[in-house]
Design a protein around this motif. Structure first.
Motif, mmCIF file in Angstrom:
data_model
loop_
_atom_site.group_PDB
_atom_site.id
_atom_site.type_symbol
_atom_site.label_atom_id
_atom_site.label_comp_id
_atom_site.label_asym_id
_atom_site.label_seq_id
_atom_site.Cartn_x
_atom_site.Cartn_y
_atom_site.Cartn_z
ATOM 1 N N ASP A 94 0.838 -1.190 0.000
ATOM 2 C CA ASP A 94 0.000 0.000 0.000
ATOM 3 C C ASP A 94 0.880 1.251 0.000
ATOM 4 O OD1 ASP A 94 1.002 0.255 2.563
ATOM 5 O OD2 ASP A 94 -0.943 0.304 3.561
ATOM 6 N N ALA A 95 0.264 2.421 0.167
ATOM 7 C CA ALA A 95 1.006 3.678 0.103
ATOM 8 C C ALA A 95 1.976 3.852 1.255
ATOM 9 C CB ALA A 95 0.028 4.858 0.072
ATOM 10 N N ALA A 96 1.821 3.034 2.308
ATOM 11 C CA ALA A 96 2.739 3.098 3.450
ATOM 12 C C ALA A 96 3.771 1.977 3.412
ATOM 13 C CB ALA A 96 1.955 3.038 4.760
ATOM 14 N N GLY A 97 3.761 1.175 2.334
ATOM 15 C CA GLY A 97 4.744 0.105 2.185
ATOM 16 C C GLY A 97 4.343 -1.216 2.813
ATOM 17 N N ASN A 98 3.074 -1.357 3.217
ATOM 18 C CA ASN A 98 2.623 -2.593 3.849
ATOM 19 C C ASN A 98 2.079 -3.577 2.807
ATOM 20 O OD1 ASN A 98 3.018 -1.482 6.550
ATOM 21 N ND2 ASN A 98 1.211 -0.243 6.124
ATOM 22 N N PRO A 99 2.447 -4.852 2.886
ATOM 23 C CA PRO A 99 1.970 -5.857 1.919
ATOM 24 C C PRO A 99 0.542 -6.279 2.236
ATOM 25 C CG PRO A 99 3.371 -6.895 3.543
ATOM 26 C CD PRO A 99 3.378 -5.419 3.874
ATOM 27 N N LEU A 100 -0.427 -5.452 1.877
ATOM 28 C CA LEU A 100 -1.798 -5.637 2.335
ATOM 29 C C LEU A 100 -2.427 -6.928 1.851
ATOM 30 C CD1 LEU A 100 -4.234 -3.389 0.309
ATOM 31 C CD2 LEU A 100 -1.827 -3.530 -0.255
ATOM 32 N N VAL A 110 -5.055 -17.969 9.539
ATOM 33 C CA VAL A 110 -5.032 -18.148 10.993
ATOM 34 C C VAL A 110 -6.452 -18.223 11.546
ATOM 35 C CG1 VAL A 110 -4.315 -17.112 13.184
ATOM 36 C CG2 VAL A 110 -2.813 -16.976 11.187
ATOM 37 N N THR A 111 -7.303 -17.324 11.088
ATOM 38 C CA THR A 111 -8.710 -17.287 11.484
ATOM 39 C C THR A 111 -9.536 -16.970 10.247
ATOM 40 O OG1 THR A 111 -10.336 -16.183 12.918
ATOM 41 C CG2 THR A 111 -8.499 -14.846 12.124
ATOM 42 N N PRO A 112 -10.724 -17.561 10.098
ATOM 43 C CA PRO A 112 -11.474 -17.394 8.842
ATOM 44 C C PRO A 112 -11.758 -15.948 8.477
ATOM 45 C CG PRO A 112 -12.421 -19.150 10.169
ATOM 46 C CD PRO A 112 -11.403 -18.486 11.026
ATOM 47 N N GLU A 113 -11.943 -15.091 9.475
ATOM 48 C CA GLU A 113 -12.279 -13.700 9.193
ATOM 49 C C GLU A 113 -11.293 -12.765 9.880
ATOM 50 O OE1 GLU A 113 -15.942 -10.752 10.257
ATOM 51 O OE2 GLU A 113 -16.469 -12.666 9.304
ATOM 52 N N ALA A 114 -10.962 -11.655 9.205
ATOM 53 C CA ALA A 114 -10.009 -10.708 9.767
ATOM 54 C C ALA A 114 -10.341 -9.298 9.297
ATOM 55 C CB ALA A 114 -8.583 -11.074 9.352
ATOM 56 N N THR A 115 -9.722 -8.326 9.955
ATOM 57 C CA THR A 115 -9.826 -6.926 9.561
ATOM 58 C C THR A 115 -8.433 -6.427 9.238
ATOM 59 O OG1 THR A 115 -11.732 -6.589 11.017
ATOM 60 C CG2 THR A 115 -10.562 -4.618 10.274
ATOM 61 N N VAL A 116 -8.261 -5.847 8.063
ATOM 62 C CA VAL A 116 -6.953 -5.383 7.606
ATOM 63 C C VAL A 116 -7.017 -3.873 7.382
ATOM 64 C CG1 VAL A 116 -5.177 -5.563 5.824
ATOM 65 C CG2 VAL A 116 -6.444 -7.596 6.543
ATOM 66 N N ARG A 117 -6.038 -3.156 7.906
ATOM 67 C CA ARG A 117 -5.978 -1.697 7.778
ATOM 68 C C ARG A 117 -4.784 -1.325 6.905
ATOM 69 N NH1 ARG A 117 -9.054 0.424 12.160
ATOM 70 N NH2 ARG A 117 -9.742 -1.235 13.560
ATOM 71 N N TYR A 118 -4.978 -0.364 6.028
ATOM 72 C CA TYR A 118 -3.912 0.013 5.111
ATOM 73 C C TYR A 118 -4.188 1.392 4.533
ATOM 74 C CZ TYR A 118 -7.446 -2.058 1.981
ATOM 75 O OH TYR A 118 -8.610 -2.375 1.332
ATOM 76 N N MET A 119 -3.291 1.876 3.689
ATOM 77 C CA MET A 119 -3.439 3.175 3.034
ATOM 78 C C MET A 119 -3.752 2.934 1.561
ATOM 79 S SD MET A 119 -2.949 5.388 5.447
ATOM 80 C CE MET A 119 -2.635 6.936 4.585
ATOM 81 N N TRP A 120 -4.829 3.561 1.058
ATOM 82 C CA TRP A 120 -5.262 3.279 -0.310
ATOM 83 C C TRP A 120 -5.924 4.512 -0.917
ATOM 84 C CZ3 TRP A 120 -3.172 -0.488 -2.646
ATOM 85 C CH2 TRP A 120 -3.697 -1.047 -3.811
ATOM 86 N N LEU A 121 -6.042 4.507 -2.232
ATOM 87 C CA LEU A 121 -6.662 5.640 -2.908
ATOM 88 C C LEU A 121 -8.176 5.597 -2.751
ATOM 89 C CD1 LEU A 121 -6.034 8.079 -4.857
ATOM 90 C CD2 LEU A 121 -6.796 6.572 -6.686
#
Length: 279
Positions: A94-100, A110-121
Motif C-alpha cells: 500500500d502507500a505506506a509500504g505494507n503488503p496488504l 489463521v482465522t477465517p475472518e479478519a480486519t486489515v488496515r492500510y493506506m489506499w486511494l
C-alpha cells in the motif's frame, strides 16, 4: 514490477465516478456479509460475475466487493474488473509500504475472518487515505469489502472520552474496561480507542488498541521518543481532573508513528483517555 502494479491499481481506481457518497463502516459490513453469503450459496463462478457487475447489487456508493485467490490473483473487483481481474497482487504494497494482500491471505489462514488496515486511494476524493477491509476466507478465496476511514478529529476524541467516562461512572470500572477492550464495540473506531489506567497500581485496566496490555504496567510505557507518557498523564491528574498530553505513537490505521494528542480524565480511581492523531 511491484510499484508498477501498485500504480496500475491506483490509476484504475481513480477512473471511477466521484459523485457517489462515502460508505459507512456499517454499510461496508452489511455488504461484506451479503457477499460472503452469496458466494457460499451460489459458488465462485456465479459470485464473481455478480461482484464484477459495476451496476449490480454489490457496488454501492464507494463500496465494492473484491476477491483474490490464495496466490494473490484478483478474481473479482467491483472497482475496475476489466483492469484488475487476473492481476497478481500478492507482493503489492500500500502507500505506506505494507503488503496488504499478503496480510489478507495470511490473516485468513489463521482465522477465517479478519480486519486489515492500510493506506489506499479513495475513489471519491482521489486522495490516499486510511482504509479498513473486512476479509473472509471462503474455500481457496479471500472475499473482502473495504471502507475509507478518515482521520478522527479532536472533537471526535473528546466525544468518545465523554461517553467512556459516563459509562465508567454508571457501570463501574470492571464493566467499562470490558467495553473498552471490545475491538468490535463502540469504543474502538478506526484510529480512535479508549485506554484506562488504575491510578494506584499504574496498570492498564483497558487498552482498546491492544487489549492484551490489560493488567500490565503502564507507568513505564514510553513513546517513540522515549517519553514516559502514562506517567506524565498520571502526574498531571494529581492537580487536575483532566489533562492533555502530546506525544508520538503508532497509528493503528496507517501503521506509522505519528504525532498524537490524548485527553485524559480522572474517574474514581482510574484515568480514562482517548487520543487523536494530529499529523
Amino acid at each position: 514490477m511491484k510499484s508498477l502494479i501498485g500504480a496500475t491499481l491506483l490509476a484504475v481506481a481513480a477512473q471511477s465516478a466521484f459523485a457517489v457518497d462515502r460508505g459507512t463502516p456499517r454499510e461496508a459490513r452489511t455488504l461484506f456479509d451479503q457477499a460472503v453469503k452469496y458466494i457460499e450459496a451460489n459458488g465462485p463462478e456465479r459470485a464473481f460475475a455478480a461482484f464484477n457487475d459495476r451496476k449490480g447489487r454489490f457496488v454501492r456508493k464507494d463500496l465494492y466487493v473484491f476477491v483474490i485467490d490464495d496466490k494473490g490473483v484478483y478474481q473479482a473487483s467491483g472497482a475496475a474488473p476489466e483492469a484488475l481481474v487476473g492481476l497478481t497482487v500478492l507482493n503489492t504494497t500500500d502507500a505506506a509500504g505494507n503488503p496488504l494482500f499478503r496480510e489478507m491471505i495470511d490473516s485468513t489462514r489463521v482465522t477465517p475472518e479478519a480486519t486489515v488496515r492500510y493506506m489506499w486511494l479513495n475513489r471519491v476524493t482521489n486522495k490516499v487515505e486510511p482504509k479498513v477491509s473486512y476479509v473472509r476466507k471462503v474455500g481457496t478465496y479471500v472475499v473482502g469489502v473495504g471502507y475509507s476511514a478518515p482521520r478522527a478529529s479532536a472533537d471526535d476524541a473528546r466525544a468518545m472520552l465523554g461517553r467512556a467516562v459516563a459509562l465508567a461512572k454508571a457501570d463501574g470500572p470492571v464493566k467499562a474496561a470490558a467495553a473498552f477492550n471490545d475491538r468490535r464495540g463502540a469504543f474502538v473506531k478506526d484510529d480512535l480507542y479508549v485506554f484506562m489506567v488504575n491510578l494506584d497500581s499504574g496498570k492498564f485496566e483497558a487498552m482498546g488498541m491492544n487489549p492484551a496490555l490489560s493488567d500490565t504496567d503502564a507507568r513505564g510505557l514510553a513513546d517513540a521518543e522515549g517519553h514516559k507518557i502514562i506517567a506524565e498523564m498520571i502526574e498531571k491528574l494529581k492537580t487536575a481532573d483532566e489533562a492533555t498530553v502530546d506525544y508520538v505513537w503508532r497509528n493503528p490505521v496507517t501503521n506509522r508513528v505519528e504525532k498524537k494528542r490524548s485527553y485524559v480524565r480522572r474517574e474514581g480511581g482510574s484515568m480514562i483517555g482517548v487520543g487523536h492523531y494530529t499529523e
